[in-house]
Design an enzyme around this catalytic site. Structure first.
Site, PDB file in Angstrom:
ATOM      1  N   ARG A 132       0.850  -1.183   0.000  1.00 27.03           N
ATOM      2  CA  ARG A 132       0.000   0.000   0.000  1.00 27.03           C
ATOM      3  C   ARG A 132       0.886   1.234   0.000  1.00 27.03           C
ATOM      4  O   ARG A 132       1.695   1.431   0.918  1.00 27.03           O
ATOM      5  CB  ARG A 132      -0.921  -0.007   1.221  1.00 27.03           C
ATOM      6  CG  ARG A 132      -1.839   1.186   1.243  1.00 27.03           C
ATOM      7  CD  ARG A 132      -2.738   1.241   2.464  1.00 27.03           C
ATOM      8  NE  ARG A 132      -3.235   2.610   2.538  1.00 27.03           N
ATOM      9  CZ  ARG A 132      -3.275   3.331   3.626  1.00 27.03           C
ATOM     10  NH1 ARG A 132      -2.869   2.839   4.781  1.00 27.03           N
ATOM     11  NH2 ARG A 132      -3.728   4.570   3.591  1.00 27.03           N
ATOM     12  N   HIS A 166      -2.883  11.178   0.675  1.00 31.62           N
ATOM     13  CA  HIS A 166      -2.376  10.978   2.026  1.00 31.62           C
ATOM     14  C   HIS A 166      -1.845  12.327   2.537  1.00 31.62           C
ATOM     15  O   HIS A 166      -0.643  12.525   2.669  1.00 31.62           O
ATOM     16  CB  HIS A 166      -1.279   9.912   2.028  1.00 31.62           C
ATOM     17  CG  HIS A 166      -0.976   9.341   3.373  1.00 31.62           C
ATOM     18  ND1 HIS A 166      -0.991   7.988   3.642  1.00 31.62           N
ATOM     19  CD2 HIS A 166      -0.626   9.936   4.540  1.00 31.62           C
ATOM     20  CE1 HIS A 166      -0.664   7.777   4.903  1.00 31.62           C
ATOM     21  NE2 HIS A 166      -0.428   8.948   5.462  1.00 31.62           N
ATOM     22  N   GLU A 221      -7.248   8.424   5.957  1.00 28.99           N
ATOM     23  CA  GLU A 221      -7.592   9.170   7.169  1.00 28.99           C
ATOM     24  C   GLU A 221      -8.196  10.547   6.896  1.00 28.99           C
ATOM     25  O   GLU A 221      -7.593  11.593   7.185  1.00 28.99           O
ATOM     26  CB  GLU A 221      -6.371   9.270   8.076  1.00 28.99           C
ATOM     27  CG  GLU A 221      -5.815   7.915   8.469  1.00 28.99           C
ATOM     28  CD  GLU A 221      -4.603   7.952   9.380  1.00 28.99           C
ATOM     29  OE1 GLU A 221      -4.307   6.914  10.014  1.00 28.99           O
ATOM     30  OE2 GLU A 221      -3.952   9.019   9.473  1.00 28.99           O
ATOM     31  N   ASN A 257      -7.167   1.832  10.185  1.00 29.35           N
ATOM     32  CA  ASN A 257      -5.847   2.188  10.707  1.00 29.35           C
ATOM     33  C   ASN A 257      -5.953   2.259  12.223  1.00 29.35           C
ATOM     34  O   ASN A 257      -6.613   3.152  12.763  1.00 29.35           O
ATOM     35  CB  ASN A 257      -5.385   3.546  10.169  1.00 29.35           C
ATOM     36  CG  ASN A 257      -5.159   3.546   8.668  1.00 29.35           C
ATOM     37  OD1 ASN A 257      -5.306   2.516   8.007  1.00 29.35           O
ATOM     38  ND2 ASN A 257      -4.792   4.692   8.123  1.00 29.35           N
ATOM     39  N   TYR A 308      -3.942   2.265  15.961  1.00 29.02           N
ATOM     40  CA  TYR A 308      -2.702   2.409  16.723  1.00 29.02           C
ATOM     41  C   TYR A 308      -2.930   2.320  18.226  1.00 29.02           C
ATOM     42  O   TYR A 308      -2.120   1.751  18.939  1.00 29.02           O
ATOM     43  CB  TYR A 308      -2.026   3.745  16.375  1.00 29.02           C
ATOM     44  CG  TYR A 308      -1.481   3.767  14.978  1.00 29.02           C
ATOM     45  CD1 TYR A 308      -0.238   3.215  14.688  1.00 29.02           C
ATOM     46  CD2 TYR A 308      -2.223   4.275  13.924  1.00 29.02           C
ATOM     47  CE1 TYR A 308       0.262   3.190  13.402  1.00 29.02           C
ATOM     48  CE2 TYR A 308      -1.737   4.258  12.625  1.00 29.02           C
ATOM     49  CZ  TYR A 308      -0.494   3.712  12.372  1.00 29.02           C
ATOM     50  OH  TYR A 308      -0.013   3.677  11.087  1.00 29.02           O
ATOM     51  N   GLU A 358      -3.462  -0.111   8.395  1.00 34.73           N
ATOM     52  CA  GLU A 358      -2.244   0.345   9.074  1.00 34.73           C
ATOM     53  C   GLU A 358      -2.251  -0.162  10.503  1.00 34.73           C
ATOM     54  O   GLU A 358      -3.281  -0.122  11.177  1.00 34.73           O
ATOM     55  CB  GLU A 358      -2.133   1.882   9.121  1.00 34.73           C
ATOM     56  CG  GLU A 358      -1.762   2.552   7.831  1.00 34.73           C
ATOM     57  CD  GLU A 358      -1.598   4.063   7.994  1.00 34.73           C
ATOM     58  OE1 GLU A 358      -1.314   4.535   9.126  1.00 34.73           O
ATOM     59  OE2 GLU A 358      -1.736   4.788   6.987  1.00 34.73           O
TER      60      GLU A 358
END
Length: 459
Positions: A80, A124, A169, A306, A308, A362
C-alpha cells in the site's frame, strides 16, 4: 517456559506493508512535481518539532529498485503506497505531468513483476498548494478537482491495478489540518473543519465513481480510516457521556456518512454544524447539496482500519471530553499500547456497520531503533507489538468479523510529520544521512509470518 500454539490465518489472507508518498519519496521539486501544502508547512519555522523537512525523506524516488527488492525479500503479498497528487497534476488541476505518471508506472509494474499486489492510495494529506491557495478542502471545488485527478489515474492504471484506496484518514486531513493546526495547512478554524470534512468525503465518492468508470478489469475500491475505540475513565455517567462525544467526533463523523449515508445526530446538532447553518465560516450557502450523501455512501468493496491505540476519556465541562493516560499501561513514544482495542474495534464495526470486508490498513509502533554492533537492528519490541495485534485480528476473525488483510505501518523508516525523523516505524531501517537500508529483525520475522500464513509458536 510455556509455548503458545501457532495461530493460522484464513487461506488467501492479504499480508502487506504501507507507506505514503511525502513520508518516503523525497525528490520534492524534481521531474515536474508541484508544491504541496506539506512542502509549504515544513518550510515554515515551528511546525516540525525538529525543524526537519521531507525534502529528501527516505529517497524512495531514486531508490525504487532497491526498495522493490526489499519488499520481495520480506515476501510481501501486497504493498500500500500513496500517489502524490502534485506529481500527477502539479497545479492540482489542468496539465498532467508525464514524468509523475511514469514513476508510478515503474512502481506498479515493478510490484506486479514480483507478484506483489499494488494498493495505491490517491491522497495521504498532501494537497497541491495551488488548490490550497484557492481555499483548499473547505471549498467544494477541491472535491471536484480530486475527481478529475482520480480519472487521470484510472485512465493510466485502470488496466493493471485491482485495488484502489481513495483517501487515507479523512478525519486527520480535516481535523488536524483545520482545527488543531498540527498538520498542514495549519488552520485553526472550527467551521472550516466541518466544511473540509464534508468535501473530503465528497471527493472520496467522486473518486469512487471515476475509478469504477475508468477500470478496464474488475476492481475493488476502498478507503482507509483512522479509528480508535473510546473507553470511559470511570463508570460514571459523565464519563460515559464523554465516550459518546469522543466516538461521535472521531469515528462516527466519518463512518456514518460513508456506510449509513448520513451524519450522526450528535454532530449535526453540535454548535459547529449549527454555526455553519447560520452562515458562519468559509462555506457555500448549503454545505450538503443534492445527492452528496448518496455519492459519499456509494458501496465499497473494503474498508480499511488504521489502528494504533485506544482513547480513555473523562468528562470535562465545555469541551466534553479529555483523554487520560491509564496507569500501569505500556506506552510507545507516541501512544498507549493496547492490542485488545483492535479486537474491540473490529467487533464493534461489524456490529454497528455490518460491512462484508474489513482490512487492517495500518498498524505499527515507533521504536527508537539503533544499529547494533553486529550491524543488525534488533527491534524485539516491534515484533511483540505486531504479534500481539495480529493475535487480536485472528480473535476478531474467530468472532465472525470478515477481516481479509493486514498492512504493517511501515515498510520504511520515514518522515513522521511533525515529529520529523525522530519516530521510526519501519521494518526497514533507514540511515537518513546516507539513505542506507537495513532489514530489521521485524522485517525478517514478518516474512516468516507471511510464509506460514500465521504466527509461529511463541516461546
Amino acid at each position: 517456559m510455556a509455548t503458545t500454539e501457532a495461530i493460522t490465518f484464513p487461506p488467501g489472507f492479504i499480508w502487506g506493508a504501507a507507506t505514503s508518498a511525502y513520508q518516503i519519496e523525497g525528490a520534492w521539486n524534481e521531474d515536474g512535481r508541484g508544491p504541496s501544502i506539506w512542502d509549504t508547512f515544513v518550510h515554515q519555522r515551528g511546525h516540525v518539532r525538529t525543524g526537519e523537512t521531507g525534502d529528501t525523506a527516505a529517497d524512495h524516488y531514486h531508490r525504487l529498485p532497491e526498495d522493490l527488492e526489499l519488499m520481495n525479500t520480506i515476501g510481501l503479498k501486497a504493498y500500500r503506497f500513496s500517489i502524490a497528487w502534485t506529481r500527477i497534476v502539479p497545479q492540482g488541476a489542468g496539465a498532467v505531468n508525464p514524468k509523475g505518471l511514469d514513476f508510478y508506472e515503474r512502481l506498479i509494474d515493478g510490484l506486479l513483476a514480483k507478484g506483489i499486489a499494488p494498493y495505491p492510495t490517491l491522497f495521504h494529506y498532501d494537497l497541491p498548494q495551488p488548490l490550497q491557495d484557492k481555499g483548499g478542502w473547505p471549498k467544494r471545488d477541491t472535491a471536484l478537482r480530486f475527481g478529475d485527478y482520480a480519472r487521470v489515474l484510472a485512465d493510466r492504471f485502470g488496466d493493471r491495478v485491482d485495488h484502489w484506496i481513495t483517501h487515507n484518514e479523512p478525519w486527520v486531513t480535516a481535523f488536524l489540518g483545520h482545527l488543531s493546526g498540527e498538520h498542514a495547512p495549519g488552520m485553526r478554524n472550527p467551521f472550516a473543519t466541518v466544511a473540509a470534512t464534508h468535501h473530503v468525503l465528497l471527493s472520496h465518492g467522486l473518486a469512487v465513481q471515476a475509478l469504477r468508470a475508468g477500470a478496464r478489469r474488475p476492481i475493488q475500491v476502498g478507503i482507509a480510516l483512522n479509528l480508535s475505540p473510546a473507553y470511559p475513565a470511570s463508570k460514571s455517567a459523565s464519563d460515559m457521556k464523554a465516550v459518546q462525544f469522543t466516538d461521535g467526533f472521531i469515528n462516527r463523523v466519518i463512518l456514518d456518512p460513508l456506510l449509513k449515508g448520513r451524519y450522526p445526530d450528535d454532530f449535526t446538532r453540535s454548535w459547529l454544524w449549527r454555526g455553519l447553518e447560520r452562515g458562519l465560516g468559509p462555506r457555500p450557502r448549503n454545505l450538503v447539496q443534492g445527492d452528496d450523501l448518496q455519492t459519499i455512501s456509494a458501496p465499497l468493496d473494503f474498508v480499511g482500519v488504521n489502528y494504533y491505540s485506544r482513547g480513555v476519556v473523562r468528562y470535562v465541562p465545555v469541551i466534553q471530553s479529555m483523554q487520560v493516560k491509564p496507569e500501569g499501561s505500556e506506552y510507545s513514544e507516541m501512544w498507549e499500547i493496547y492490542p485488545p482495542g483492535l479486537y474491540d474495534l473490529l467487533v464493534r464495526l461489524k456490529t454497528d456497520y455490518g460491512h462484508a470486508n474489513w482490512v487492517v490498513s495500518e498498524n505499527g509502533v515507533p521504536v527508537p531503533d539503533q544499529v547494533a554492533a553486529d550491524g543488525a537492528v534488533h527491534d524485539a519490541k516491534r515484533i511483540a507489538y505486531l504479534r500481539a495485534h495480529l493475535a487480536q485480528v485472528r480473535r476478531a476473525i474467530d468472532a465472525g468479523v470478515p477481516v481479509s488483510g493486514y498492512f504493517v505501518w511501515s515498510l520504511l523508516d520515514n518522515f513522521e510529520w511533525i515529529f520529523g525523523y525522530t519516530r521510526r516505524f519501519g521494518m526497514v531501517y533507514v540511515d537518513f544521512e546516507t539513505k542506507r537500508r537495513i532489514l530489521k529483525d521485524s522485517g525478517k520475522w514478518y516474512g516468516q509470518v507471511i510464509r506460514a500464513n500465521g504466527l509461529p509458536p511463541e516461546a
